[in-house]
Every structure is written in C-alpha cells, then in structure tokens.
Design a protein around this motif. Structure first.
Motif, short mmCIF file in Angstrom:
data_model
loop_
_atom_site.label_atom_id
_atom_site.label_comp_id
_atom_site.label_asym_id
_atom_site.label_seq_id
_atom_site.Cartn_x
_atom_site.Cartn_y
_atom_site.Cartn_z
N LEU A 25 48.87 26.32 43.49
CA LEU A 25 48.35 27.43 44.28
C LEU A 25 46.93 27.79 43.92
O LEU A 25 46.26 28.51 44.64
CB LEU A 25 49.25 28.66 44.12
N SER A 26 46.48 27.28 42.77
CA SER A 26 45.10 27.53 42.37
C SER A 26 44.21 26.49 43.05
O SER A 26 43.73 25.55 42.43
CB SER A 26 44.96 27.43 40.84
N VAL A 27 44.02 26.67 44.33
CA VAL A 27 43.29 25.68 45.13
C VAL A 27 41.90 26.17 45.50
O VAL A 27 41.36 25.84 46.54
CB VAL A 27 44.07 25.33 46.41
N GLY A 28 41.33 27.00 44.63
CA GLY A 28 39.98 27.48 44.89
C GLY A 28 39.95 28.38 46.10
O GLY A 28 40.76 29.29 46.24
N ASP A 29 39.02 28.13 47.01
CA ASP A 29 38.86 29.01 48.17
C ASP A 29 39.40 28.37 49.45
O ASP A 29 39.12 28.86 50.54
CB ASP A 29 37.38 29.37 48.36
N ASN A 30 40.19 27.30 49.30
CA ASN A 30 40.77 26.66 50.49
C ASN A 30 41.99 27.46 50.92
O ASN A 30 43.13 27.11 50.65
CB ASN A 30 41.14 25.21 50.18
N ALA A 49 42.00 33.50 45.87
CA ALA A 49 41.26 32.56 46.73
C ALA A 49 40.32 33.31 47.65
O ALA A 49 39.19 32.88 47.90
CB ALA A 49 42.24 31.72 47.53
N GLN A 50 40.78 34.44 48.18
CA GLN A 50 39.92 35.24 49.05
C GLN A 50 38.72 35.77 48.29
O GLN A 50 37.59 35.78 48.80
CB GLN A 50 40.72 36.39 49.66
N LEU A 51 38.97 36.21 47.05
CA LEU A 51 37.86 36.71 46.23
C LEU A 51 36.87 35.59 45.94
O LEU A 51 35.65 35.80 45.99
CB LEU A 51 38.41 37.30 44.92
N ILE A 52 37.41 34.40 45.62
CA ILE A 52 36.53 33.25 45.37
C ILE A 52 35.72 32.94 46.62
O ILE A 52 34.51 32.70 46.56
CB ILE A 52 37.36 32.03 44.94
N ARG A 53 36.40 32.96 47.79
CA ARG A 53 35.71 32.69 49.05
C ARG A 53 34.62 33.72 49.30
O ARG A 53 33.50 33.38 49.71
CB ARG A 53 36.72 32.69 50.19
N VAL A 111 33.06 35.59 47.07
CA VAL A 111 31.96 35.41 46.12
C VAL A 111 31.11 34.21 46.52
O VAL A 111 29.88 34.24 46.48
CB VAL A 111 32.51 35.22 44.68
N LYS A 112 31.81 33.13 46.94
CA LYS A 112 31.08 31.93 47.36
C LYS A 112 30.26 32.21 48.62
O LYS A 112 29.11 31.76 48.74
CB LYS A 112 32.06 30.78 47.59
N ASP A 113 30.86 32.95 49.56
CA ASP A 113 30.12 33.31 50.77
C ASP A 113 28.90 34.14 50.43
O ASP A 113 27.81 33.96 51.01
CB ASP A 113 31.02 34.08 51.74
N LEU A 114 29.07 35.08 49.48
CA LEU A 114 27.96 35.90 49.05
C LEU A 114 26.88 35.03 48.40
O LEU A 114 25.67 35.21 48.66
CB LEU A 114 28.44 36.97 48.06
N PHE A 115 27.33 34.08 47.59
CA PHE A 115 26.38 33.20 46.91
C PHE A 115 25.61 32.36 47.93
O PHE A 115 24.38 32.24 47.86
CB PHE A 115 27.14 32.29 45.94
N TYR A 116 26.35 31.80 48.91
CA TYR A 116 25.69 31.00 49.94
C TYR A 116 24.73 31.85 50.76
O TYR A 116 23.64 31.41 51.13
CB TYR A 116 26.72 30.35 50.86
#
Length: 784
Positions: free
Chosen positions: A264-269, A446-450, A452-457
């Motif tokens: 389940l630890s599939v990053g932001d997928n 995963a949503q938090l990672i997404r 954060v990644k969206d913010l980073f991008y």
C-alpha cells in the motif's frame, strides 16, 4: 455350521448298540474322523476370522498412524475413503465435509470402482454435484437426505437396500443409477466426529461386496464398528490437520497483511492504491464485485474503482462525476452525503456508512428486513440492466489517521468454495475492516505525498517561468524544451531495434528527466537581464546605437558649425570669394555624407544576424579611431573602446565576457539545484540539468564532459534545447528559422560531434521534429 462347511450335524441313527462291538468300533472310528474334520474346519474358520480381525486391528493402527502424520488435507480425505472401502469391500464411497457456514455438506471425495470414477480434492463446482443442505429455506432440519440426517443427528445409518428403505429420499440416487446404469444397493453412512464430539463431515460408502462372489451384500455389523472407529480417528486427524491449516492460513493472512501494508506504500499513485484496496478486500472475502468511493470536496461519494468478475468489469481511475461504463446502458452517479435541504442522506447505504463511520453487513439487499430500509433502487437498476443479481453486501468506511471518513468500500456477493453467494462472514469483516483502516491511512499518506509533489512541481514550474519571464523573448522556452525532451525519452522507451533497444527509462527516471528539463535554465536567475536579452551588439540596459547616432549627429552639427565659422572669418577678413565658399560647402557635404555612411555601416554591424568579415572589423576600428572635439573642448573618438569591441563581434551579439556570463548559468544551475534536498530517486536532477550544454566531443560546458561520461539524459536535453532555440519564433536576434534549415544545422552539429548522433537520428527518423513543428512553429516555417 452347514452354511459355512457343508458338514451335517450328528444324527441319533448313527449310534450303534453296545453288543454290536465290531460295528461299533468301526462306526466310532468313522464318527471320530468326521468330528475331527468338523473341528478342523471350525478351527480353520476361527483362525481365519481371528487373523482377519487382527489384520483389521493392525490396519486400524497403521491407518491411525498414517492419519496422524498426513498433513495434506486432500490426501487425508482420500485416505479415509480408501481405507473405509478396503475394510468393508465397498464398491464406492463419498466423503462430505461440513461447510464453514455449517449449513450444508459439500462433496470432497468421490470414488466408484465399477464406474471407474476417482475424483479427489475437488470442489463441488468442479464435480458438478450439488451441496447437501442441512436446513430448508424455512430453517427446518433436512432429515430427508440420509447424509444430512447423519450430520444432524450423529447417528450411523446402515441400509441393506436403498431401493427398499423408508424414511429417506433416494430420488437423486435413483436418477444417478438411471443415467449411468449403476445399481445402488447397500449403504453405510457414518458421521465424522472430532475430539469435541462435533460433526465435521459424513462418510458414505456404497455396495459392500462378497469377497468371493463379488455380489453386493449388506454391510456387516463388525465392519460398521471398525469403520466407525476409523471415522473417529479420521475426524480427529482431519480436525488437527485443519487446525494446523487454519493456523498456517492465519499466519499467511498476517504475513499477507504485512505485505499489503508494504504494497500500500505506493507513493503518490493513488489510482493504483485504490485498485489494490478493492483487489485485496475481494480476495480476502471472496467477493464477486467491489466498488470504492472517495469523498470529494463537494461532500459527494465519487466512484473511483468498480470491479465485477461475473460481469467482466474492471475499471479504475474513474474521475468523472457521472461515469458511463463501456458497453453498459447506464451511468454511475455520485452519491451525495446530504440532501438538497442539507439533511444527512441515510437512505443510501454508502452515504450512511460515510456519515456514521460504521460498517454495514447485509445478507440480501432484496430482503427488506435485512436491508434495514436502505434504498437499493440503484443496485436493482444495475441488476435489471445487466442480468446480475446483487445479494450479500458489506460496506466499510475508510478512515484516515484523524478518524475522518475519506471514502467507502462496498463489496458485493461473497462466495463460498462452491462459488455460491453467501453472506459475508464476521471473520472477514474484521480483517477487511483492518485492511480498510490501513488502506485509508496509506491513501491519506499518498494524497499528502501527491499534494507535496504537486506543490514542488508548481514551485519548480513557477521558478522556470520566472526565469523565462526575465526575458521578453524567451517566453515558454523551458516548457517547450520539457515537451521535446519527454517526447524523445518516450520514443526511446518504445524502441525495439537500434541503439536504444535495451534502453528503458523507468517511472522515476522519467520524472527525474522531466524535472531536470524544467530546471535546466534555473541558473539564468543570476544572469543579468541585459545579457540574456541582448538583441544587438551595442545593447546593454538599452541599445547604445541610439547614443552612437546622437554622437554622430553632434559631430555632424559640429562639422556644420565649423564650416559656418570659417565662412564668417572669411567675411570678416573681407574675403568675398564665392568659389572658396562653395569649396567649403562641398567639403562639408562630403564629410557629412561620409559620416552618414559610417553611421549606417555601424547600424548594420550592430545587428545580430550580420557576420563580421575582416574588412568590416577593420572599418569599424578605423571609424572608431576618428576623433572630434566635444563642446567641452576634449578630443574624443567616434566610438569608445567598448563600442568597438562589441561592434567587432563576428557572430551573434555577445562578447567573450558576456558569453562567459551566459555560459555560467549552467554552473549556477548546478549550484542552485545541489542546494535542494532531492530524494534518492531524483538525485541526478542537478547533473542532468547542468549538462544540457555539454557535447559528445568534449567541447561543451561547464565541465567539458564527453563519451560515456555524458549521460544520455543530458544528450536528449541538448538536442531538445538546440532545436527549440533554432526554431523559436520569439528570438530577438534572428528571424524565425525554416524547419529544413534547423534540421540541416542539427545535421552539421551531429557531424561535428556537438550532439549525440543516435539521439539526432531517432529525433528525425521517428518524426518527432515534425510533430513538434506542427504544434509550435508558424506555418511559414514548415517547408518540408
């Protein structure tokens, strides 16, 4: 004993009187002989019976030992039927096991020697035999079926002839015989009781046979006791084996839960994560179908995943509010948590679960009492449209670490081993609830990672666009380079032949390359704008050609003033020679014409597209060396040393110093990006981004990388960056270049070792350049 030996009993007429001594002696000898033979026969019969009993006792001990060591349940079940048939000389045997729901018996072993049938370790679906229900639909005990009766009562049933037996329904047996030509007769049905005296199955053996004649006979009471003992041992062994298997299954489930937690630890997928949740929940519970909803910002439950094995449907990543399934005459609307009046929507079971945060387990959605008054018109419409039959349903909330419901998991139609729809077991409810909790936390992460990644991008793209915005002429340069770079990388991933057939960029590598492309010019944030925007050779903050023109205009005025002063002096001296005055005017005109010509030449040389020949440079230096007397009396050159240096630039608009400043942006890019804490999967972003001006022959900058030391990612970006620059319509220092000319220049660069030849070939042969041109170039640029 006649029935067994054929010897008649002693009759009174055989006894002789005492006076008949000789006859008596003879008769006695004859009688003793017959009696001896009779005794021998009886002893032999007793010995054989005893040996057979000892054999059975030994077999029982061996069977008990074998049963105790056998760990494979299928082999154990087969062994039980084999040994029972061997003991009783039975032609056929069937072993039923009590199902987990304890409501029916299912066939596990079927053997029939005459019919040459031997099926072991199979499910009833594969055997094509129906389960034996222990209860009717009304809940009454089923005593009409002999095996069900034995399972319910624990009694042994021994029937000499099933066709003459009363009290049981043998219509199934008769139908089987009619179809196959078999003749079922004697039947022995024995319950399998474990050490807790609980019935776990039923052993049914059929048609005991006479050892010598092979005729079907009734089952002997002696064999009944032995087989009952075997059944008792078998039940205990089977229970122990099942306990061991259950323990193994429990350990397996625990390990599986750990694996699921890891998976389940599939990053932001998030789409993959949602699909995995439904997959695992259905696998645990044996559910035929599953649906997953997520709570959206409008407080609606939105379909994200829909799976249905029977219908052959498996759809994930459902983002639309009302999703139409392929080949389905209906849509899947979102489920509102609140009515238009703001009331909580308890009518829909999924919204109820989301609002209450509690699980709902329904045996049959079509039964009002079981459905608890929920509105199931949606599932009923689905069934009517598809021919499906929704029955058992388990609806589970997905709660995050803050105990907030973020979604709902709905499972449909749990199935038993016979693929029959049953209710969801409470055992699985707890497991799925644990999975749902674990999944919700993982999904939240995963949503938090997404996010954060969206913010980073977004930050990366904002910086890149800010760099582009420093210049009015490089708008969208970075985004176009990103597009070209990824087009090339994706085509490399598709290559099945040639130099890139073994090159594959993974998901992380593609993300790494994309980020590097976005950040390749970030170093220009430290580059002076007037250098970035230098559109002419004399441009700094402003184009100094205007200053040169003003200076030349001043020189022209001073020339005119000098001519006028000379005329005034001639008049003051009384010299009225008209020819002299005309010579002055002519000289002035020539000087002004020469000055104007010099200025036009300087303006021409100031343009970026003008290649400076040696004679041009000499003329610039000559013009620049001319002097004039400024109004303050100082002697000054026509052009300053800096102006001469800039005007003598052979190609482009940058001096060597300015070019060094521009090229320094690559080193600055590296320094800026190295200061960012990229994760391990993105650790090469600074290297790739800073190397986009490196060349395969080592003549690039900032490090002069070459050969294997120059990454393929940097080579891809180099081609993308150059092609974008050549074909861009917004460059101030050149006219938009024709597509054919840009391709020709890239070809020259390939020949000179300035770009990777394989990347260039793929770029051209795959048609990437044409696809890009159709999207980004002006129509007049596309000439091929």
């Amino acid at each position: 004993m006649k029935g067994k030996t054929g010897v008649n009993p002693i009759q009174k007429s055989d006894i002789k009187p005492e006076n008949q001594e000789s006859d008596f002696d003879c008769n006695m000898l004859s009688h003793d002989s017959r009696l001896n033979r009779l005794l021998q026969t009886v002893l032999r019969e007793v010995r054989l019976y005893a040996e057979e009993q000892i054999k059975h006792i030994r077999q029982g001990a061996e069977i008990g030992k074998a049963l105790s060591v056998e760990k494979n349940i299928n082999k154990l079940l087969e062994m039980i039927v084999d040994e029972a048939r061997a003991m009783s000389k039975a032609d056929a045997g069937t072993l039923y096991i009590l199902a987990k729901d304890k409501k029916h018996l299912r066939v596990e072993i079927l053997q029939n020697e005459s019919m040459k049938v031997r099926i072991n370790g199979m499910t009833t679906a594969e055997l094509n035999l129906p389960n034996v229900p222990l209860y009717s639909k009304d809940g009454e005990e089923n005593h009409s079926h002999v095996s069900a009766h034995v399972a319910l009562t624990g009694e042994i049933v021994n029937i000499p002839d099933v066709y003459k037996a009363d009290g049981f329904d043998f219509s199934g047996t008769r139908t089987y015989d009619a179809k196959t030509g078999y003749r079922s007769k004697s039947m022995l049905v024995i319950p399998l009781k474990n050490y807790e005296n609980k019935i776990i199955g039923v052993l049914q053996i059929l048609n005991a046979q006479d050892t010598e004649t092979r005729e079907v006979i009734a089952f002997s009471k002696d064999y009944v006791d032995l087989i009952a003992s075997l059944a008792s041992q078998a039940a205990v062994s089977l229970t122990n084996t099942q306990l061991i298997q259950d323990l193994k299954d429990q350990i397996k489930r625990i390990k599986r839960a750990a694996e699921i937690g890891k998976a389940l630890s599939v990053g932001d997928n998030i789409d993959r994560l949602l699909e995995m949740i439904v997959d695992e929940a259905r696998d645990m519970s044996g559910a035929d179908a599953g649906t997953l909803y997520m709570v959206d910002k409008h407080k609606n439950l939105q379909f994200k995943v829909l799976q249905n094995d029977s219908m052959g449907i498996k759809v994930a990543g459902m983002d639309s509010v009302d999703r139409t399934l392929p080949d389905a005459p209906f849509t899947l609307p979102s489920v509102p948590l609140y009515t238009p009046d703001g009331e909580k929507n308890y009518a829909n079971v999924s919204s109820y679960v989301a609002l209450k945060g509690e699980a709902v387990n329904i045996r049959d959605v079509y039964e009002f009492d079981e459905a608890r008054g929920f509105d199931f018109t949606g599932p009923q419409k689905y069934d009517a449209s598809t021919g499906y039959r929704s029955r058992s349903m388990l609806v589970m909330p997905l709660k995050n670490h803050e105990n907030e419901v973020i979604g709902v998991l709905q499972l449909l139609n749990a199935q038993n081993e016979a693929h029959e729809v049953v209710s969801f077991s409470e055992e699985y409810v707890d497991l799925i609830e644990s999975l749902a909790s674990q999944a919700a936390v993982a999904m939240n992460n995963a949503q938090l990672i997404r996010e954060v990644k969206d913010l980073f991008y977004s930050l990366i793209e904002s910086i890149a666009r800010a760099v582009d915005a420093k210049s009015h002429y490089t708008h969208d340069h970075v985004s176009r380079v990103v597009d070209l770079t990824m087009m090339i990388a994706e085509r490399i991933n598709q290559a099945e032949a040639g130099p890139f057939k073994d090159v594959r960029f993974g998901e992380n590598e593609l993300e790494e390359l994309r980020l590097a492309a976005w950040m390749h010019d970030v170093g220009k944030i430290a580059t002076p704008e007037h250098v970035i925007d230098k559109s002419t050779k004399l441009e700094t903050i402003a184009d100094r050609i205007a200053l040169v023109q003003t200076r030349f205009e001043l020189i022209a005025e001073m020339m005119k003033n000098e001519c006028l002063q000379r005329k005034i002096r001639m008049l003051e001296e009384g010299n009225h020679n008209h020819l002299a005055a005309e010579r002055l005017e002519k000289q002035l005109a020539e000087e002004l014409a020469a000055l104007k010509d010099d200025l036009e030449f300087i303006k021409k040389c100031n343009q970026a597209g003008e290649f400076m020949k040696d004679e041009y440079i000499e003329r610039i230096k000559t013009v620049g060396a001319k002097t004039y007397i400024s109004p303050d009396g100082e002697q000054r050159p026509y052009l300053t040393a800096d102006e001469v240096e800039n005007l003598c630039i052979r190609k482009g608009t940058l001096t060597a110093k300015e070019r060094e400043i521009i090229e320094n942006h690559a080193s600055m890019t590296y320094r800026i990006l190295c200061a960012l804490p990229f994760p391990p999967s993105l650790r090469s972003v600074p290297d790739y981004a800073a190397a986009h001006h490196e060349r395969p022959d080592g003549s690039g900058y900032p490090l002069g990388l070459s050969g294997d030391g120059l990454w393929i990612q940097a080579r891809i970006m180099a081609v993308a960056d150059i092609f974008e620059a050549l074909t861009a319509r917004d460059r101030p220092y050149k006219k938009p270049m024709k597509l054919s000319q840009a391709v020709k220049i890239l070809g020259f660069m390939k020949k000179d070792g300035h770009i990777d030849p394989n990347v260039f070939d793929l770029f051209i042969e795959s048609g990437i350049y044409r696809a890009y041109a159709a999207r980004e170039l002006a129509p007049e640029q596309i000439d091929e």
